[in-house]
Design a protein around this motif. Structure first.
Motif, PDB file in Angstrom:
ATOM      1  N   VAL A   1      51.371  38.885  38.049  1.00  0.00           N
ATOM      2  CA  VAL A   1      51.095  39.276  38.886  1.00  0.00           C
ATOM      3  C   VAL A   1      50.875  40.727  39.505  1.00  0.00           C
ATOM      4  N   VAL A   2      50.199  40.482  40.566  1.00  0.00           N
ATOM      5  CA  VAL A   2      49.209  41.169  41.063  1.00  0.00           C
ATOM      6  C   VAL A   2      49.096  42.747  42.126  1.00  0.00           C
ATOM      7  N   VAL A   3      48.891  43.975  41.406  1.00  0.00           N
ATOM      8  CA  VAL A   3      49.514  44.824  41.731  1.00  0.00           C
ATOM      9  C   VAL A   3      48.364  45.883  42.472  1.00  0.00           C
ATOM     10  N   ALA A   4      48.899  46.198  43.179  1.00  0.00           N
ATOM     11  CA  ALA A   4      48.035  46.918  44.458  1.00  0.00           C
ATOM     12  C   ALA A   4      48.298  48.381  44.091  1.00  0.00           C
ATOM     13  N   VAL A   5      46.971  48.391  43.627  1.00  0.00           N
ATOM     14  CA  VAL A   5      46.933  50.383  43.314  1.00  0.00           C
ATOM     15  C   VAL A   5      46.551  51.350  44.152  1.00  0.00           C
TER      16      VAL A   5
ATOM     17  N   LEU B   1      45.165  39.888  48.145  1.00  0.00           N
ATOM     18  CA  LEU B   1      45.417  38.299  48.461  1.00  0.00           C
ATOM     19  C   LEU B   1      44.494  38.003  47.805  1.00  0.00           C
ATOM     20  N   ASP B   2      42.952  38.069  47.337  1.00  0.00           N
ATOM     21  CA  ASP B   2      41.851  37.303  46.972  1.00  0.00           C
ATOM     22  C   ASP B   2      41.751  37.781  45.342  1.00  0.00           C
ATOM     23  N   ALA B   3      42.467  38.393  44.942  1.00  0.00           N
ATOM     24  CA  ALA B   3      43.096  39.040  43.677  1.00  0.00           C
ATOM     25  C   ALA B   3      42.977  38.008  42.552  1.00  0.00           C
ATOM     26  N   HIS B   4      43.957  36.754  43.453  1.00  0.00           N
ATOM     27  CA  HIS B   4      44.117  35.701  42.143  1.00  0.00           C
ATOM     28  C   HIS B   4      44.765  34.859  42.613  1.00  0.00           C
ATOM     29  N   PRO B   5      44.204  33.242  42.083  1.00  0.00           N
ATOM     30  CA  PRO B   5      44.402  31.958  42.807  1.00  0.00           C
ATOM     31  C   PRO B   5      46.102  31.910  43.216  1.00  0.00           C
ATOM     32  N   SER B   6      46.763  32.109  42.497  1.00  0.00           N
ATOM     33  CA  SER B   6      48.104  31.615  42.520  1.00  0.00           C
ATOM     34  C   SER B   6      49.324  32.495  41.942  1.00  0.00           C
ATOM     35  N   PRO B   7      49.243  34.127  42.296  1.00  0.00           N
ATOM     36  CA  PRO B   7      50.286  34.853  42.217  1.00  0.00           C
ATOM     37  C   PRO B   7      52.156  34.823  42.210  1.00  0.00           C
ATOM     38  N   ARG B   8      52.332  34.946  40.643  1.00  0.00           N
ATOM     39  CA  ARG B   8      54.006  35.181  40.885  1.00  0.00           C
ATOM     40  C   ARG B   8      54.179  35.836  41.806  1.00  0.00           C
TER      41      ARG B   8
END
Ligand code: PLP
Length: 365
Positions: A83-87, A123-130
Protein backbone atom coordinates in the motif's frame (compact mmCIF):
# COMPACT_ATOMS: atom_id res chain seq x y z
CA UNK A 1 -18.76 35.82 26.52
CA UNK A 2 -21.22 32.94 26.98
CA UNK A 3 -20.66 29.71 25.11
CA UNK A 4 -23.80 30.36 23.06
CA UNK A 5 -22.51 33.80 22.11
CA UNK A 6 -19.21 32.28 21.15
CA UNK A 7 -20.81 29.56 19.03
CA UNK A 8 -23.07 32.05 17.25
CA UNK A 9 -20.50 34.78 16.78
CA UNK A 10 -17.97 32.49 15.17
CA UNK A 11 -16.18 31.88 13.06
CA UNK A 12 -15.12 28.63 14.58
CA UNK A 13 -13.40 26.63 11.88
CA UNK A 14 -16.56 24.91 10.78
CA UNK A 15 -19.85 26.37 11.98
CA UNK A 16 -22.69 24.30 10.53
CA UNK A 17 -25.34 25.69 8.21
CA UNK A 18 -28.36 26.83 10.26
CA UNK A 19 -30.58 24.25 8.51
CA UNK A 20 -28.27 21.46 9.68
CA UNK A 21 -28.39 22.68 13.27
CA UNK A 22 -32.17 23.08 13.24
CA UNK A 23 -32.58 19.53 11.93
CA UNK A 24 -30.76 18.23 15.02
CA UNK A 25 -33.53 19.63 17.20
CA UNK A 26 -36.41 18.11 15.17
CA UNK A 27 -38.44 15.17 16.56
CA UNK A 28 -36.47 11.94 16.18
CA UNK A 29 -37.87 9.33 13.78
CA UNK A 30 -37.37 5.62 14.42
CA UNK A 31 -34.46 4.22 12.43
CA UNK A 32 -36.71 1.78 10.58
CA UNK A 33 -39.52 4.26 9.98
CA UNK A 34 -40.19 4.37 6.22
CA UNK A 35 -40.03 8.16 6.38
CA UNK A 36 -36.51 7.93 7.80
CA UNK A 37 -35.48 5.35 5.19
CA UNK A 38 -36.64 7.72 2.45
CA UNK A 39 -34.60 10.49 4.04
CA UNK A 40 -31.59 8.15 4.20
CA UNK A 41 -31.95 7.25 0.50
CA UNK A 42 -32.20 10.92 -0.36
CA UNK A 43 -29.12 11.67 1.75
CA UNK A 44 -27.15 9.04 -0.18
CA UNK A 45 -28.38 10.55 -3.44
CA UNK A 46 -27.27 14.01 -2.32
CA UNK A 47 -23.90 12.56 -1.34
CA UNK A 48 -23.51 11.12 -4.84
CA UNK A 49 -23.95 14.62 -6.23
CA UNK A 50 -21.29 16.21 -4.00
CA UNK A 51 -18.89 13.31 -4.56
CA UNK A 52 -19.40 13.54 -8.34
CA UNK A 53 -20.17 9.85 -8.56
CA UNK A 54 -22.74 7.35 -9.70
CA UNK A 55 -21.40 4.82 -7.18
CA UNK A 56 -24.27 2.82 -5.78
CA UNK A 57 -22.34 2.35 -2.56
CA UNK A 58 -22.24 5.92 -1.38
CA UNK A 59 -23.38 6.34 2.18
CA UNK A 60 -22.72 8.08 5.49
CA UNK A 61 -20.81 5.81 7.89
CA UNK A 62 -21.63 6.18 11.58
CA UNK A 63 -18.64 7.95 13.06
CA UNK A 64 -16.35 10.88 12.34
CA UNK A 65 -13.95 11.17 9.40
CA UNK A 66 -11.52 8.77 11.05
CA UNK A 67 -14.13 6.00 10.80
CA UNK A 68 -14.02 6.58 7.06
CA UNK A 69 -10.24 6.19 7.07
CA UNK A 70 -10.48 3.04 9.16
CA UNK A 71 -13.20 1.50 6.94
CA UNK A 72 -11.24 2.38 3.82
CA UNK A 73 -8.26 0.31 4.86
CA UNK A 74 -10.10 -2.38 6.84
CA UNK A 75 -12.22 -3.44 3.86
CA UNK A 76 -9.58 -3.39 1.14
CA UNK A 77 -6.24 -4.40 2.68
CA UNK A 78 -5.14 -8.00 3.05
CA UNK A 79 -2.08 -8.77 5.18
CA UNK A 80 1.08 -8.17 3.17
CA UNK A 81 -0.58 -6.03 0.49
CA UNK A 82 1.71 -3.29 -0.82
CA UNK A 83 0.00 0.00 0.00
CA UNK A 84 1.62 3.22 -1.19
CA UNK A 85 0.72 6.22 0.96
CA UNK A 86 1.58 9.77 -0.03
CA UNK A 87 2.55 11.62 3.14
CA UNK A 88 2.65 15.41 3.11
CA UNK A 89 1.18 16.07 6.53
CA UNK A 90 -0.42 14.67 9.64
CA UNK A 91 -3.33 12.88 7.97
CA UNK A 92 -1.15 11.12 5.42
CA UNK A 93 0.96 10.00 8.36
CA UNK A 94 -2.17 8.72 10.10
CA UNK A 95 -3.06 6.70 6.99
CA UNK A 96 0.24 4.84 7.23
CA UNK A 97 -0.56 3.90 10.82
CA UNK A 98 -4.08 2.70 10.02
CA UNK A 99 -2.96 0.74 6.93
CA UNK A 100 -0.16 -0.94 8.92
CA UNK A 101 -2.63 -2.04 11.61
CA UNK A 102 -4.54 -3.97 8.94
CA UNK A 103 -1.33 -5.70 7.92
CA UNK A 104 -0.39 -3.62 4.87
CA UNK A 105 3.18 -3.50 3.65
CA UNK A 106 3.20 0.31 3.79
CA UNK A 107 5.38 2.24 1.38
CA UNK A 108 5.28 5.83 2.65
CA UNK A 109 6.29 8.47 0.12
CA UNK A 110 7.34 11.38 2.29
CA UNK A 111 7.03 14.99 1.16
CA UNK A 112 8.01 18.22 2.81
CA UNK A 113 5.08 19.59 4.83
CA UNK A 114 3.49 22.53 3.04
CA UNK A 115 4.11 20.98 -0.39
CA UNK A 116 1.58 19.07 -2.53
CA UNK A 117 1.95 15.38 -3.29
CA UNK A 118 4.19 14.65 -6.29
CA UNK A 119 2.14 12.16 -8.38
CA UNK A 120 5.14 10.79 -10.27
CA UNK A 121 7.07 9.92 -7.11
CA UNK A 122 4.02 8.22 -5.68
CA UNK A 123 3.33 6.27 -8.87
CA UNK A 124 6.97 5.18 -9.07
CA UNK A 125 7.10 3.96 -5.45
CA UNK A 126 6.13 0.32 -6.10
CA UNK A 127 5.85 -1.88 -9.25
CA UNK A 128 2.33 -3.14 -8.45
CA UNK A 129 0.65 -1.51 -5.48
CA UNK A 130 -2.69 -2.82 -4.30
CA UNK A 131 -3.71 0.64 -3.11
CA UNK A 132 -2.39 4.13 -3.66
CA UNK A 133 -3.64 6.46 -0.93
CA UNK A 134 -3.45 10.24 -0.63
CA UNK A 135 -5.07 13.13 1.19
CA UNK A 136 -6.81 15.54 -1.17
CA UNK A 137 -6.88 18.48 1.25
CA UNK A 138 -4.21 18.19 3.97
CA UNK A 139 -5.79 19.99 6.89
CA UNK A 140 -2.52 20.01 8.81
CA UNK A 141 -0.76 22.14 6.20
CA UNK A 142 -3.50 23.78 4.09
CA UNK A 143 -2.35 22.07 0.89
CA UNK A 144 -4.36 20.62 -2.00
CA UNK A 145 -2.96 17.66 -3.94
CA UNK A 146 -3.87 16.53 -7.43
CA UNK A 147 -5.91 13.35 -6.96
CA UNK A 148 -6.90 13.34 -10.64
CA UNK A 149 -3.25 13.00 -11.66
CA UNK A 150 -2.90 9.94 -9.43
CA UNK A 151 -6.05 8.47 -10.96
CA UNK A 152 -4.78 9.02 -14.50
CA UNK A 153 -1.43 7.46 -13.60
CA UNK A 154 -3.15 4.42 -12.10
CA UNK A 155 -5.38 4.00 -15.16
CA UNK A 156 -2.32 4.10 -17.43
CA UNK A 157 0.01 1.91 -15.40
CA UNK A 158 -1.79 -0.20 -12.79
CA UNK A 159 -5.26 -1.35 -13.86
CA UNK A 160 -5.69 -3.47 -10.72
CA UNK A 161 -4.64 -0.79 -8.23
CA UNK A 162 -7.24 1.01 -6.13
CA UNK A 163 -7.10 4.78 -5.58
CA UNK A 164 -7.99 5.74 -2.01
CA UNK A 165 -8.61 9.42 -1.31
CA UNK A 166 -9.15 11.29 1.96
CA UNK A 167 -11.60 14.06 1.11
CA UNK A 168 -12.43 15.10 4.68
CA UNK A 169 -11.57 18.75 4.16
CA UNK A 170 -12.36 18.99 0.45
CA UNK A 171 -15.85 17.56 -0.06
CA UNK A 172 -18.34 20.29 -1.01
CA UNK A 173 -15.72 23.05 -0.53
CA UNK A 174 -13.54 22.51 -3.59
CA UNK A 175 -13.92 20.39 -6.69
CA UNK A 176 -14.16 16.66 -5.94
CA UNK A 177 -14.87 14.38 -8.92
CA UNK A 178 -14.74 10.82 -7.70
CA UNK A 179 -15.71 9.22 -11.02
CA UNK A 180 -13.72 11.51 -13.32
CA UNK A 181 -10.61 11.19 -11.16
CA UNK A 182 -10.89 7.43 -10.70
CA UNK A 183 -11.31 7.48 -6.91
CA UNK A 184 -12.16 3.89 -5.89
CA UNK A 185 -12.48 4.46 -2.16
CA UNK A 186 -13.28 7.91 -0.83
CA UNK A 187 -14.18 9.14 2.63
CA UNK A 188 -14.99 12.47 4.16
CA UNK A 189 -16.36 14.08 7.31
CA UNK A 190 -19.38 16.23 7.96
CA UNK A 191 -17.88 19.02 10.05
CA UNK A 192 -15.74 20.67 7.41
CA UNK A 193 -17.02 22.13 4.11
CA UNK A 194 -20.18 19.99 4.17
CA UNK A 195 -21.25 22.33 6.98
CA UNK A 196 -22.80 19.90 9.47
CA UNK A 197 -21.81 18.88 13.02
CA UNK A 198 -19.13 16.19 13.35
CA UNK A 199 -20.39 12.62 13.54
CA UNK A 200 -20.70 11.01 10.10
CA UNK A 201 -18.25 9.92 7.43
CA UNK A 202 -19.58 10.26 3.86
CA UNK A 203 -18.12 7.27 2.03
CA UNK A 204 -18.06 6.06 -1.56
CA UNK A 205 -16.83 2.85 -3.21
CA UNK A 206 -16.44 2.13 -6.93
CA UNK A 207 -17.60 -1.14 -8.53
CA UNK A 208 -13.94 -1.99 -9.17
CA UNK A 209 -13.12 -1.66 -5.46
CA UNK A 210 -16.27 -3.47 -4.40
CA UNK A 211 -15.32 -6.49 -6.50
CA UNK A 212 -11.88 -6.53 -4.86
CA UNK A 213 -12.95 -6.01 -1.23
CA UNK A 214 -11.93 -8.27 1.64
CA UNK A 215 -14.75 -10.79 2.13
CA UNK A 216 -14.56 -10.80 5.90
CA UNK A 217 -12.57 -7.85 7.23
CA UNK A 218 -11.23 -8.09 10.79
CA UNK A 219 -13.81 -5.58 12.02
CA UNK A 220 -17.50 -6.29 12.53
CA UNK A 221 -18.81 -2.75 12.86
CA UNK A 222 -17.08 -1.43 9.75
CA UNK A 223 -17.64 -4.45 7.50
CA UNK A 224 -19.03 -2.68 4.44
CA UNK A 225 -20.62 -5.88 3.18
CA UNK A 226 -22.92 -5.77 6.18
CA UNK A 227 -23.39 -2.01 6.47
CA UNK A 228 -24.03 -1.72 2.74
CA UNK A 229 -26.99 -4.06 2.93
CA UNK A 230 -28.41 -1.91 5.70
CA UNK A 231 -28.28 1.44 3.97
CA UNK A 232 -28.59 0.34 0.36
CA UNK A 233 -32.27 0.57 -0.47
CA UNK A 234 -31.57 -0.52 -4.03
CA UNK A 235 -30.38 -3.96 -2.99
CA UNK A 236 -33.93 -4.86 -2.02
CA UNK A 237 -34.65 -5.59 1.60
CA UNK A 238 -32.66 -3.94 4.34
CA UNK A 239 -31.27 -5.98 7.15
CA UNK A 240 -30.56 -4.58 10.59
CA UNK A 241 -26.88 -3.97 11.17
CA UNK A 242 -26.73 -1.10 13.65
CA UNK A 243 -29.09 1.65 14.67
CA UNK A 244 -28.61 4.53 12.30
CA UNK A 245 -27.79 7.84 14.02
CA UNK A 246 -31.05 9.32 12.73
CA UNK A 247 -30.60 12.85 14.06
CA UNK A 248 -27.16 13.19 12.48
CA UNK A 249 -28.40 11.78 9.18
CA UNK A 250 -31.33 14.21 9.23
CA UNK A 251 -28.83 16.99 9.86
CA UNK A 252 -26.60 15.85 7.00
CA UNK A 253 -29.66 15.64 4.75
CA UNK A 254 -30.53 19.24 5.63
CA UNK A 255 -26.96 20.51 5.28
CA UNK A 256 -26.57 18.89 1.87
CA UNK A 257 -29.98 20.26 0.90
CA UNK A 258 -28.72 23.74 1.70
CA UNK A 259 -25.55 23.19 -0.33
CA UNK A 260 -27.42 21.87 -3.36
CA UNK A 261 -30.02 24.61 -3.15
CA UNK A 262 -27.30 27.24 -3.23
CA UNK A 263 -25.62 25.18 -5.95
CA UNK A 264 -22.43 23.17 -5.56
CA UNK A 265 -20.57 25.46 -7.97
CA UNK A 266 -21.75 28.56 -6.10
CA UNK A 267 -20.72 27.05 -2.76
CA UNK A 268 -17.28 26.26 -4.09
CA UNK A 269 -16.97 29.73 -5.60
CA UNK A 270 -17.87 31.17 -2.18
CA UNK A 271 -15.10 29.10 -0.56
CA UNK A 272 -12.61 30.19 -3.23
CA UNK A 273 -13.53 33.86 -2.85
CA UNK A 274 -13.41 33.90 0.96
CA UNK A 275 -10.11 31.98 1.07
CA UNK A 276 -8.45 34.23 -1.48
CA UNK A 277 -9.68 37.31 0.37
CA UNK A 278 -8.27 36.05 3.65
CA UNK A 279 -4.95 35.01 2.14
CA UNK A 280 -4.50 38.32 0.30
CA UNK A 281 -5.44 40.18 3.47
CA UNK A 282 -2.93 38.27 5.60
CA UNK A 283 -0.15 39.03 3.13
CA UNK A 284 -1.23 42.66 3.04
CA UNK A 285 -0.57 42.96 6.79
CA UNK A 286 2.86 41.44 6.32
CA UNK A 287 2.20 37.84 7.32
CA UNK A 288 3.75 34.92 5.45
CA UNK A 289 1.58 32.09 4.18
CA UNK A 290 2.85 28.57 4.86
CA UNK A 291 1.36 26.37 2.11
CA UNK A 292 3.07 26.30 -1.28
CA UNK A 293 1.75 28.90 -3.71
CA UNK A 294 -0.48 27.30 -6.33
CA UNK A 295 -1.60 24.55 -3.95
CA UNK A 296 -3.27 26.61 -1.25
CA UNK A 297 -6.65 25.45 -0.03
CA UNK A 298 -9.19 28.27 0.19
CA UNK A 299 -11.00 26.60 3.09
CA UNK A 300 -7.93 26.13 5.28
CA UNK A 301 -5.28 28.82 5.38
CA UNK A 302 -1.93 28.27 7.03
CA UNK A 303 0.13 31.27 8.03
CA UNK A 304 3.43 31.58 9.89
CA UNK A 305 3.26 33.09 13.37
CA UNK A 306 5.33 36.28 13.24
CA UNK A 307 8.67 36.30 15.07
CA UNK A 308 8.31 37.15 18.76
CA UNK A 309 4.53 36.57 18.88
CA UNK A 310 3.12 34.09 21.40
CA UNK A 311 0.97 31.82 19.23
CA UNK A 312 -1.18 30.43 22.04
CA UNK A 313 -1.84 33.85 23.54
CA UNK A 314 -3.14 35.26 20.26
CA UNK A 315 -5.33 32.20 19.69
CA UNK A 316 -6.69 32.53 23.23
CA UNK A 317 -7.53 36.21 22.78
CA UNK A 318 -9.19 35.57 19.40
CA UNK A 319 -11.45 33.05 21.09
CA UNK A 320 -12.18 35.04 24.24
CA UNK A 321 -12.58 38.49 22.72
CA UNK A 322 -14.00 37.70 19.27
CA UNK A 323 -15.42 34.15 19.48
CA UNK A 324 -12.99 33.24 16.70
CA UNK A 325 -11.34 29.85 16.90
CA UNK A 326 -8.22 29.26 14.85
CA UNK A 327 -6.03 26.19 15.05
CA UNK A 328 -2.44 25.80 16.13
CA UNK A 329 -0.07 24.31 13.60
CA UNK A 330 0.29 20.53 13.45
CA UNK A 331 3.29 18.42 14.42
CA UNK A 332 6.59 20.28 14.33
CA UNK A 333 4.74 23.50 13.42
CA UNK A 334 2.58 23.57 16.56
CA UNK A 335 3.80 26.97 17.76
CA UNK A 336 5.02 28.48 14.49
CA UNK A 337 1.97 28.16 12.22
CA UNK A 338 -1.70 29.08 12.59
CA UNK A 339 -4.47 27.30 10.72
CA UNK A 340 -7.55 29.33 9.85
CA UNK A 341 -10.61 27.51 8.58
CA UNK A 342 -13.31 29.17 6.49
CA UNK A 343 -15.59 26.27 5.72
CA UNK A 344 -19.24 25.68 4.93
CA UNK A 345 -21.36 28.47 6.37
CA UNK A 346 -18.23 30.38 7.40
CA UNK A 347 -16.78 30.58 3.91
CA UNK A 348 -17.70 34.23 3.40
CA UNK A 349 -15.81 37.44 2.92
CA UNK A 350 -17.53 38.93 5.98
CA UNK A 351 -16.02 36.17 8.12
CA UNK A 352 -12.61 36.60 6.56
CA UNK A 353 -12.84 40.32 7.27
CA UNK A 354 -13.63 39.60 10.91
CA UNK A 355 -10.54 37.41 11.29
CA UNK A 356 -8.38 39.97 9.53
CA UNK A 357 -9.67 42.85 11.65
CA UNK A 358 -9.10 40.93 14.87
CA UNK A 359 -5.59 39.88 13.86
CA UNK A 360 -4.72 43.42 12.80
CA UNK A 361 -5.66 44.71 16.24
CA UNK A 362 -4.08 41.90 18.25
CA UNK A 363 -0.83 42.03 16.27
CA UNK A 364 -0.78 45.84 16.09
CA UNK A 365 -0.61 45.89 12.27
N1 PLP B 1 -8.46 13.39 7.46
C1 PLP B 1 -8.33 14.73 7.40
C2 PLP B 1 -7.70 15.35 6.20
C3 PLP B 1 -8.80 15.52 8.46
O1 PLP B 1 -8.67 16.85 8.41
C4 PLP B 1 -9.39 14.91 9.57
C5 PLP B 1 -9.86 15.72 10.70
O2 PLP B 1 -9.62 16.89 10.79
C6 PLP B 1 -9.50 13.52 9.58
C7 PLP B 1 -9.03 12.78 8.51
C8 PLP B 1 -10.12 12.81 10.75
O3 PLP B 1 -11.46 13.18 10.86
P1 PLP B 1 -12.21 13.23 12.28
O4 PLP B 1 -11.43 14.13 13.16
O5 PLP B 1 -13.56 13.76 11.91
O6 PLP B 1 -12.27 11.84 12.79
Amino acid sequence: MSLVDRALLGPGPCNPYPEATTALAAPILGHLDPAFLRLLDETCERLRTVWGTGNRRTLPLSGTGSIGMEAAFANFVRPGDPVVVAVNGLFGQRMTDVAARYGANVIAVEHEWGQPVDPERVLDAHPSPRIIAAVHAETSTGVESDIGALGRGIAARFPETLLLADCVTSLAGIDVRADDWGIDIGYSGTQKCVGVAPGLAPFTVSEKAWAARVEQPPTWYLDLGMIGSYVDGQSGGRTYHHTAPVAMIASLHAGLGRVLEEGLDAVQARHAEAGAYLQDGLEAIGLELFAAKGSRLPELTTVRVPEGVDSAQVRGRLLEEYGIEIGAGAGAYASTVWRIGLMGHNARIARAELVLGALRRLLGR
